[in-house]
Design a protein around this motif. Sequence first.
Motif, short mmCIF file in Angstrom:
data_model
loop_
_atom_site.label_atom_id
_atom_site.label_comp_id
_atom_site.label_asym_id
_atom_site.label_seq_id
_atom_site.Cartn_x
_atom_site.Cartn_y
_atom_site.Cartn_z
N SER A 1 1.84 2.20 -10.12
CA SER A 1 0.99 1.15 -9.15
C SER A 1 -0.52 1.75 -8.99
CB SER A 1 1.92 0.76 -7.94
OG SER A 1 1.08 -0.61 -7.23
N LYS A 2 -1.27 1.08 -9.49
CA LYS A 2 -2.74 1.11 -9.33
C LYS A 2 -3.41 0.29 -8.38
CE LYS A 2 -2.19 4.40 -12.48
NZ LYS A 2 -2.13 5.78 -12.39
N LEU A 3 -4.31 0.99 -7.66
CA LEU A 3 -5.31 -0.01 -6.70
C LEU A 3 -5.75 -1.17 -7.32
CD1 LEU A 3 -7.41 2.36 -4.32
CD2 LEU A 3 -5.80 0.34 -3.71
N GLU A 4 -6.33 -0.91 -8.55
CA GLU A 4 -7.01 -2.21 -9.05
C GLU A 4 -6.05 -3.00 -9.90
OE1 GLU A 4 -7.25 1.15 -9.66
OE2 GLU A 4 -7.02 1.69 -11.78
N SER A 5 -4.87 -2.48 -10.09
CA SER A 5 -3.49 -3.43 -10.64
C SER A 5 -2.25 -3.11 -10.08
CB SER A 5 -3.65 -3.42 -12.23
OG SER A 5 -3.47 -2.06 -12.75
N PRO A 6 -2.06 -3.65 -8.88
CA PRO A 6 -1.03 -3.09 -8.14
C PRO A 6 0.27 -3.58 -8.72
CG PRO A 6 -2.44 -4.26 -6.54
CD PRO A 6 -2.83 -4.38 -8.19
N HIS B 1 0.81 -1.23 0.11
CA HIS B 1 0.16 -0.14 -0.02
C HIS B 1 0.83 1.40 -0.09
CE1 HIS B 1 1.00 0.66 4.24
NE2 HIS B 1 0.81 -0.74 4.34
#
Length: 167
Positions: free
Chosen positions: A101-106, A87
């Motif tokens: 780095s995206k929440l839906e595709s870390p 996170h």
Amino acid sequence: MPKSTRQSQRTITHWLMKTEPDVFSIFDLEAAPNRSTCWDGVRNYQARNFMRDQMRVGDPILVYHSNAQPSCVVGVAHVSAAAYPDHTAFDPQDPHYDPKSKLESPTWFMVDIQLDWIFEVSLSLEMLRSVAGLEKMELLRKGSRLSVQPVSKGEFQTIVKRGGKRA
DNA sequence: GCCAACGTTGGC
DNA sequence: GCCAACGTTGGC
């Protein structure tokens, strides 16, 4: 490697993880709740792949102090939670923030580790270089920078035997 | 502080 | 896809 085969054949079961003691030492790990912590901040793809695709709960880990005087293997821990998204990559205020780095595709992952014991004797690189059976160890390779790296079972046992357990 | 060895980025 | 420039790691 395609996603479908990522976790198919597991060849590595023992690990070494580096930490800078000025930032987070094995004594900080000892003092942490439940003697465990999330191993955040890894921002190298090879190291990430090891954590995400190969590590399993219970895998033994050598804890290594890098950028120390001298740098040493200092104790043993184990994986206490399998990989999940890191996170700290989502937080613009965090030094390890990574906008890709995206929440839906870390992009980045971490595991939890828990301390088992601290060595009676810290094992410096200089000392380890003289130990029979460690000639091929990744840590001792010139220019080795991987912060999460495989250790053979033999190497692991050799080192643990040398380290002893702190009283 | 130096610098070798790497990994990443981006122009082409 | 190549590769030069740049940034980082980490021993010393």
